[in-house]
Structure formats: C-alpha cells, structure tokens
Design a protein around this motif. Structure first.
Motif, PDB file in Angstrom:
ATOM      1  N   UNK A 240       5.454  -3.510   3.590  1.00 50.51           N
ATOM      2  CA  UNK A 240       4.151  -3.395   2.931  1.00 50.51           C
ATOM      3  C   UNK A 240       3.666  -1.963   2.758  1.00 50.51           C
ATOM      4  N   UNK A 241       4.120  -1.037   3.600  1.00 50.30           N
ATOM      5  CA  UNK A 241       3.646   0.345   3.535  1.00 50.30           C
ATOM      6  C   UNK A 241       4.754   1.218   2.941  1.00 50.30           C
ATOM      7  N   UNK A 242       4.571   1.606   1.681  1.00 45.09           N
ATOM      8  CA  UNK A 242       5.607   2.339   0.955  1.00 45.09           C
ATOM      9  C   UNK A 242       5.222   3.807   0.799  1.00 45.09           C
ATOM     10  N   UNK A 243       6.229   4.683   0.794  1.00 43.97           N
ATOM     11  CA  UNK A 243       5.945   6.095   0.489  1.00 43.97           C
ATOM     12  C   UNK A 243       5.459   6.235  -0.950  1.00 43.97           C
ATOM     13  N   UNK A 244       4.505   7.091  -1.152  1.00 44.91           N
ATOM     14  CA  UNK A 244       3.957   7.302  -2.491  1.00 44.91           C
ATOM     15  C   UNK A 244       5.019   7.850  -3.441  1.00 44.91           C
ATOM     16  N   UNK A 245       5.969   8.569  -2.900  1.00 51.03           N
ATOM     17  CA  UNK A 245       7.026   9.151  -3.740  1.00 51.03           C
ATOM     18  C   UNK A 245       7.981   8.093  -4.294  1.00 51.03           C
ATOM     19  N   UNK A 246       7.955   6.882  -3.757  1.00 54.23           N
ATOM     20  CA  UNK A 246       8.840   5.807  -4.222  1.00 54.23           C
ATOM     21  C   UNK A 246       8.081   4.752  -5.019  1.00 54.23           C
ATOM     22  N   UNK A 247       6.976   5.158  -5.612  1.00 57.77           N
ATOM     23  CA  UNK A 247       6.138   4.206  -6.338  1.00 57.77           C
ATOM     24  C   UNK A 247       6.900   3.529  -7.472  1.00 57.77           C
ATOM     25  N   UNK A 248       7.704   4.288  -8.186  1.00 65.51           N
ATOM     26  CA  UNK A 248       8.451   3.740  -9.327  1.00 65.51           C
ATOM     27  C   UNK A 248       9.415   2.643  -8.891  1.00 65.51           C
TER      28      UNK A 248
ATOM     29  N   UNK B 200       0.860  -1.182   0.000  1.00 64.21           N
ATOM     30  CA  UNK B 200       0.000   0.000   0.000  1.00 64.21           C
ATOM     31  C   UNK B 200       0.897   1.233   0.000  1.00 64.21           C
ATOM     32  N   UNK B 201       0.785   2.038  -1.047  1.00 63.13           N
ATOM     33  CA  UNK B 201       1.613   3.242  -1.188  1.00 63.13           C
ATOM     34  C   UNK B 201       0.788   4.465  -0.832  1.00 63.13           C
ATOM     35  N   UNK B 202       1.297   5.264   0.095  1.00 63.23           N
ATOM     36  CA  UNK B 202       0.592   6.486   0.497  1.00 63.23           C
ATOM     37  C   UNK B 202       1.583   7.398   1.217  1.00 63.23           C
ATOM     38  N   UNK B 203       1.075   8.504   1.735  1.00 73.91           N
ATOM     39  CA  UNK B 203       1.910   9.454   2.471  1.00 73.91           C
ATOM     40  C   UNK B 203       1.879   9.075   3.951  1.00 73.91           C
ATOM     41  N   UNK B 204       2.726   8.124   4.322  1.00 77.10           N
ATOM     42  CA  UNK B 204       2.721   7.628   5.709  1.00 77.10           C
ATOM     43  C   UNK B 204       3.397   8.594   6.673  1.00 77.10           C
ATOM     44  N   UNK B 205       4.066   9.611   6.156  1.00 78.52           N
ATOM     45  CA  UNK B 205       4.711  10.603   7.024  1.00 78.52           C
ATOM     46  C   UNK B 205       3.818  11.805   7.304  1.00 78.52           C
ATOM     47  N   UNK B 206       2.605  11.796   6.811  1.00 86.09           N
ATOM     48  CA  UNK B 206       1.684  12.915   7.002  1.00 86.09           C
ATOM     49  C   UNK B 206       1.425  13.121   8.501  1.00 86.09           C
TER      50      UNK B 206
END
Length: 525
Positions: free
Chosen positions: A467-475, A434-440
C-alpha cells in the motif's frame, strides 16, 4: 449547600431533562461534513473495521479487534470509540451522524452524571440550571459533535470521578461486608475510559479523587475504592483487548504505552506546541458567554467558603464540595499543561466542575441569564451551520465524483497527501495506495500522516509494501489491466511534478481541495 437567592425555574422530570438534552445534541450532529484530519481519520477507521477493509481473515487475526487506518494496524488509540461508531453505522448506515455517535454518548454521559450528582448535593433546581449552562456551552456542544476520542473519554472520566465520590460518601451498613455498588461502577467507568483513550482514563480520576479524600482523612472511603473486587472488574474489562492485540502484534505494548502515551506526554517534538498558560485561556474563552458570570460566581462561592464551626455541619460539607470542584479543575488543567504539545479537547474533563462553579453565579431566572442562554445557544448552532457551507480541505465532493465514475476494482492512489475522508464518502472497499517519500530520514521526527502510516506498516510489513509506494515509482502503478485513479492536492508541487510523468493521464475532476486524474491500464515491459 445554600442556593443563589433567586426564584427556581420550572422543574422538569429527570427523564424529560435528559431526553431534551439528547435531542439538543443529536438534532444537528449529522448536518455538517466530516472535518479533516481528525474526523475523517477516526470515522474512516470505524468504517473500515465494520466493513473489514484491508483486514485479514476473521479467524486468523480478529476482525473488529484491530483498528486499521488505510488497511494498516493503527494503534494510536484504543478501540472503544470505534466499537461504538461501528455499532451506530451498522444500525444507522455509514453517515457523519453515526461517525459522531461515540462523542454524543460521551457528552450525554458527562451531562447526566453531573445532573444526578448535583440533584443529590444541591437540589433539582441547581442541577437543572447547571445542565442548561453545560448543555449550551459552546465547548461542550462542539465537543459532542466532533468525531474524536476527547469527548468520549471526558464523559467517562467525569462519570467515574462522580461515582468514586459517591462511593466514598456511602455510609456502611451494620453488616461487615463493604458497600461495593458504587466502587464497582466507578472502576467499570474507569476501565471504559482506558479503552477510550489509554492511561489518562485511570490517571485523571485517581488524581482528582485520591488527594481530595486524603486531605479529608477519609481513610474508610479510600479503602472502599481500593477493594479487590472492583479492581478485579477493572482488570477484567481492560486486559482482554490489550493482551489479545499484544499476542497478535508483539511490539504493541512498547508502541502504545511507551511511544504513544509516555513519550507523547514528555516529548516536545509533536505538533501543537503551546505555552504553559494555554488552558487557562482556553477554558474561559470556549465557555463564553457563560464565563462572563465568573466574577459573580467567585463572590457567591467566597460566601460558602467562609469558616464555620463544626466539622460535620452542612457548611463544612459545602466547603469540601467546593474544594472538589476547584481541585478537579486544577488537577486536569495542571496535568495537561505539563507537556509542551497541547490540544484544546484535552481539557474537556475539567468542563463539568468549571460549569458547576459558573452556575453558582448565574441569576436564574432573569433577563441577564436568559440573554446569556440565548447567546450561548446561538453560538452553538452557528458552530455547526458555518462549516456546512465551508469545510476546509474536505474531499466530499471529489469522493462523490469518484464514486460516480469509478468502476469497482480500479485502483485509487493518493499522491503525496492523505485524503482521510475520501474513502468514507466514496465508499471504497479497498484501501488506497499512498505514494510518497517513505525513505525520507526526517519522517520519524514529524507527527503527521506519513509517520502514522509508516508506524502502522511496522506491524504489517507485507501490507505496508503493497500500500505504501515510493513516489518515484508512481508510473509503475498503471501497469495493470484496469485503470488507475490518482488523487492529488492542487497545492502540492511535489505531487504535481510526479503525476506529470504518468502517461495517458486525464483530468476527471477538480476543486479547491482535490484533483482526480485517471490513467488507463497498460502493459509494461
């Protein structure tokens, strides 16, 4: 208690009555897709526990003891619903019907407990009428076929209240040993209610029964309920799971009891903030058309409530039973009206006494009662059939497309959204990334899917990092030998902007709720 002055309907045996009730509830329970988020979330947890998705080795962590959401420990609720649904899935297969098994059990138990209590107090005719009212009540019927904890805990609370009352009514035999059959059953049901949803499983039954007994000065019955042996049985049923999980995850008690129970009750920052009068509107509206009989029911109960001489007369006992129904409703509605956050299903434990009161006003048999029954049954069936064609936010079709095209082992990534039902329908054996802004910094303040997963990752940080990835590292997720599948909400602009940066991505499926995109594996520097 005297009954309404109408001819009794044709009486059926208790076995046939309860069998018919079970058929009525089960016949449509598997027809509609899972609703999200609740049904997708809880069905997915049960499925993942059964299959061991995301779980560590059996002997080291206790497979089946720890609920897991998307591969991470999920401690919002205790495990009883998951255990029941796991058993159903093991027998019936992974299907929406088996995902709703625990709710069906709770509803059937609620109705059966009411039926046998009313047979004892008011006779078979009244009990059968009340079962018709409850069974065709849209609130009851929908709750029975909705996969969350509310109906299961409501059924257990209802059964425990009625068992406590029966225990208090037992007349001790000449021998000195107290009668413990009903106290043991009452506390066993209460323990299961705690394992179904937490502290309300014990708070609500005691809140209903204890003040009612104290008001009557029934000290002997109260002492019987507090006998050490039933209390020991309660502890023996409740403590093993809580202690085992606390040993595996030392922060569990603080999170589950303080944050998920006490703070949720006291805090206004969670979702679904409603007015203090919310449940006073919900209960009548969701029990239409039977609630239309309320004025006549009030008239009938007013006759019973008139003073009569002799504290031990049948009329006096009837008044105390009426007081039980009224206080039961008031206690449940009042308790859940205190917090700002309110959900409809919370008030289900008040449904049985509400239907007991309504039933007194219904003229069975009769044209008006028959028309009400038909209208109520049609409302129940419509509530099931309508979502079959239109299920908001469902991922079922996208999941079927993913299952048909994906090669086992290819990574699945949810992009800034949580598609709770997709792993269930797609049969995924590995939890999605799951990719999202986990640092928000605002993440802990909002009661949503991000907070659920972030909280779960606190108990397994290594799995959380995987499993929890930063959205900025999607690539970077495509830097592997196998292809990667991205699941995107078409309405999410943040997700669309992030996915546009992924090289060589191809659209594979799209509908109003979900887009599936595939990127081939590649070497990265």
């Amino acid at each position: 208690m005297p009954s309404v002055d109408t001819p009794a309907p044709r009486l059926l045996s208790p076995r046939l009555v309860l069998l018919a009730l079970a058929f009525w509830l089960v016949a449509t329970a598997g027809l509609r897709p899972l609703l999200v988020p609740d049904e997708g979330r809880y069905a997915g947890v049960a499925r993942d526990m059964l299959l061991g998705v995301g779980a560590p080795p059996l002997l080291s962590q206790g497979l089946g003891w720890v609920p897991r959401l998307n591969g991470l420990p999920f401690f919002h609720k205790p495990p009883l619903m998951y255990w029941l649904d796991m058993a159903a899935m093991a027998v019936l297969g992974i299907h929406p019907l088996s995902a709703r098994f625990a709710s069906l059990v709770g509803a059937w138990l609620m109705a059966a407990a009411m039926y046998f209590a009313l047979r004892r107090w008011h006779g078979p005719a009244f009990a059968q009428r009340a079962l018709l009212v409850l069974g065709s009540c849209p609130f009851f019927f929908i709750g029975a076929q909705y996969a969350n904890m509310d109906m299961l805990v409501a059924g257990l609370i209802t059964a425990s209240v009625l068992a406590f009352v029966r225990a208090a009514e037992e007349v001790p035999a000449p021998q000195p040993a107290p009668l413990l059959r009903w106290p043991l059953l009452a506390w066993a049901l209460t323990a299961l209610a705690v394992l179904a949803k937490g502290l309300i499983g014990v708070v609500l039954p005691l809140l209903v029964v204890v003040p009612w007994l104290v008001a009557q000065r029934r000290w002997q019955g109260l002492r019987r309920l507090l006998h050490p042996l039933p209390l020991a049985l309660f502890a023996a049923l409740v403590l093993p799971w809580f202690v085992a999980v606390q040993r595996l995850y030392p922060g569990f008690f603080d999170y589950f009891i303080i944050e998920q129970q006490a703070r949720r009750f006291a805090n206004a920052t969670f979702n679904n903030v409603q007015s203090p009068w919310f449940y006073l509107m919900v209960l009548p509206v969701l029990t239409l058309p039977w609630a239309l009989w309320l004025p006549r029911a009030v008239q009938q109960w007013a006759i019973i409530a008139r003073p009569a001489s002799g504290a031990e007369t049948a009329a006096a006992r009837a008044r105390w039973q009426l007081a039980l129904y009224g206080w039961w409703i008031l206690a449940v509605v009042g308790f859940f009206s205190l917090p700002s956050a309110k959900l409809v299903g919370y008030v289900l434990p008040a449904l049985v006494p509400w239907c007991m009161l309504l039933c007194r006003g219904v003229s069975f048999p009769g044209r008006a009662a028959g028309a009400t029954l038909v209208a109520a049954a049609l409302c129940c069936i419509a509530a099931v059939l309508i979502p079959i064609e239109h299920t908001p936010h469902s991922s079922r079709q996208a999941a079927q497309a993913l299952a048909a095209q994906r090669t086992p082992g290819e990574r699945v990534v949810f992009v800034d959204s949580m598609f709770y039902d997709l792993p269930f329908y797609a049969g995924l054996r590995e939890p999605p990334t799951v990719a999202s802004d986990w640092a928000d910094p605002a993440l802990p303040r909002h009661d949503n899917w991000r907070k659920e997963l972030a909280d779960a990752a606190r108990f397994d940080p290594a799995q959380g990092r995987r499993l929890l990835w930063p959205l900025t590292q999607l690539t970077a997720l495509t830097c592997q030998a196998q292809a990667t599948w991205f699941v995107v909400d078409p309405q999410n602009r943040t997700a669309a902007a992030a996915i546009a940066q992924v090289p060589q991505i191809t659209a594979m499926y799209a509908d109003a709720n979900v887009r599936l995109l595939r990127a081939p594996g590649r070497r990265c520097p």
